[in-house]
Motif scaffolding. Structure first.
Motif, PDB file in Angstrom:
ATOM      1  N   THR A  35     -27.927  31.514   9.066  1.00 41.40           N
ATOM      2  CA  THR A  35     -28.187  30.504  10.095  1.00 41.40           C
ATOM      3  C   THR A  35     -26.981  29.584  10.209  1.00 41.40           C
ATOM      4  O   THR A  35     -26.507  29.296  11.313  1.00 41.40           O
ATOM      5  N   GLU A  36     -26.446  29.154   9.069  1.00 40.83           N
ATOM      6  CA  GLU A  36     -25.219  28.355   9.074  1.00 40.83           C
ATOM      7  C   GLU A  36     -24.073  29.150   9.690  1.00 40.83           C
ATOM      8  O   GLU A  36     -23.273  28.622  10.467  1.00 40.83           O
ATOM      9  N   GLY A  37     -23.995  30.426   9.342  1.00 43.18           N
ATOM     10  CA  GLY A  37     -22.928  31.281   9.855  1.00 43.18           C
ATOM     11  C   GLY A  37     -22.962  31.436  11.363  1.00 43.18           C
ATOM     12  O   GLY A  37     -21.915  31.372  12.026  1.00 43.18           O
ATOM     13  N   TRP A  38     -24.161  31.625  11.932  1.00 46.39           N
ATOM     14  CA  TRP A  38     -24.248  31.798  13.390  1.00 46.39           C
ATOM     15  C   TRP A  38     -23.973  30.487  14.121  1.00 46.39           C
ATOM     16  O   TRP A  38     -23.401  30.489  15.212  1.00 46.39           O
ATOM     17  N   THR A  52     -27.361  33.648  23.359  1.00 55.20           N
ATOM     18  CA  THR A  52     -28.409  33.565  22.346  1.00 55.20           C
ATOM     19  C   THR A  52     -28.206  34.715  21.377  1.00 55.20           C
ATOM     20  O   THR A  52     -28.108  35.873  21.792  1.00 55.20           O
ATOM     21  N   ILE A  53     -28.140  34.381  20.105  1.00 52.62           N
ATOM     22  CA  ILE A  53     -27.943  35.380  19.055  1.00 52.62           C
ATOM     23  C   ILE A  53     -29.204  35.441  18.211  1.00 52.62           C
ATOM     24  O   ILE A  53     -29.737  34.412  17.788  1.00 52.62           O
ATOM     25  N   THR A  54     -29.657  36.659  17.956  1.00 55.28           N
ATOM     26  CA  THR A  54     -30.795  36.895  17.071  1.00 55.28           C
ATOM     27  C   THR A  54     -30.342  37.866  15.992  1.00 55.28           C
ATOM     28  O   THR A  54     -29.703  38.867  16.295  1.00 55.28           O
ATOM     29  N   GLU A  55     -30.640  37.547  14.744  1.00 56.37           N
ATOM     30  CA  GLU A  55     -30.382  38.475  13.641  1.00 56.37           C
ATOM     31  C   GLU A  55     -31.693  38.676  12.908  1.00 56.37           C
ATOM     32  O   GLU A  55     -32.404  37.724  12.605  1.00 56.37           O
ATOM     33  N   LYS A 111     -32.347  32.762  14.969  1.00 52.01           N
ATOM     34  CA  LYS A 111     -32.039  32.639  16.390  1.00 52.01           C
ATOM     35  C   LYS A 111     -31.193  31.395  16.582  1.00 52.01           C
ATOM     36  O   LYS A 111     -31.528  30.323  16.095  1.00 52.01           O
ATOM     37  N   ALA A 112     -30.061  31.561  17.285  1.00 51.72           N
ATOM     38  CA  ALA A 112     -29.170  30.443  17.575  1.00 51.72           C
ATOM     39  C   ALA A 112     -28.649  30.616  18.993  1.00 51.72           C
ATOM     40  O   ALA A 112     -28.499  31.742  19.471  1.00 51.72           O
ATOM     41  N   ALA A 113     -28.370  29.499  19.665  1.00 54.02           N
ATOM     42  CA  ALA A 113     -27.895  29.579  21.052  1.00 54.02           C
ATOM     43  C   ALA A 113     -26.974  28.408  21.355  1.00 54.02           C
ATOM     44  O   ALA A 113     -27.037  27.356  20.699  1.00 54.02           O
ATOM     45  N   ILE A 114     -26.115  28.615  22.359  1.00 53.29           N
ATOM     46  CA  ILE A 114     -25.218  27.560  22.827  1.00 53.29           C
ATOM     47  C   ILE A 114     -24.819  27.855  24.262  1.00 53.29           C
ATOM     48  O   ILE A 114     -24.858  29.010  24.700  1.00 53.29           O
ATOM     49  N   GLN A 115     -24.447  26.813  24.968  1.00 51.61           N
ATOM     50  CA  GLN A 115     -23.898  26.965  26.323  1.00 51.61           C
ATOM     51  C   GLN A 115     -22.381  26.898  26.228  1.00 51.61           C
ATOM     52  O   GLN A 115     -21.828  25.990  25.609  1.00 51.61           O
TER      53      GLN A 115
END
Length: 153
Positions: A122-125, A102-105, A9-13
């Motif tokens: 995780t590094e890729g996202w 928000t991205i979830t893989e 899970k990764a997220a950004i504004q």
């Protein structure tokens, strides 16, 4: 604690409206400025696409687009080697006409191969989100030339 399946899970504004962020993700012309080299088409529900990446030379990456809800949600499965996972992207409006993405893989077992996948993707996202933000907010193509070193003899 026993975790059977791994999830990233990764997220950004992003300081742009949801509609602009959504279009940057589903439009292959936009995506080629921060993520892929090219695509066989636009991300539309039910589409089967082929993506090419600057860091993976001469390899077709099949993408099966799942559910799409304009300006809110994008899902797809991709097949990289022997790994086929589900990616979900949620876009939410935020204060000041911004967007939180928000991205979830998910889809890997908690084993040695899964841990390697977890680290790499995780590094890729994180890279995807930084490049998306740079492109959508400032028109900067961070990935241009970033992987050329991998193909030098």
């Amino acid at each position: 604690m026993n975790i059977k399946n791994l999830e990233i899970k990764a997220a950004i504004q992003v300081l742009k409206p949801v509609s602009e962020v959504y279009e940057a993700i589903v439009n292959p012309v936009q995506m080629s400025n921060y993520f892929i080299n090219d695509s066989t088409g636009r991300m539309e529900e039910g589409a089967n696409l082929i993506w090419h990446f600057p860091e993976i030379k001469d390899i077709d990456v099949p993408v099966e687009v799942g559910k799409i809800v304009k300006d809110k949600y994008i899902s797809y499965r991709w097949d990289i080697g022997d790994i086929k996972t589900l990616i979900e992207m949620n876009l939410e409006p935020y204060e000041g006409n911004a967007t939180v993405i928000t991205i979830t893989e998910k889809g890997m077992e908690n084993n040695e191969a899964g841990i390697k996948w977890l680290k790499g993707n995780t590094e890729g996202w994180a890279n995807f989100l930084a490049c998306l933000k740079a492109w959508v907010e400032y028109g900067i193509h961070l990935r241009k030339g970033a992987f050329d070193f991998r193909f030098k003899n």
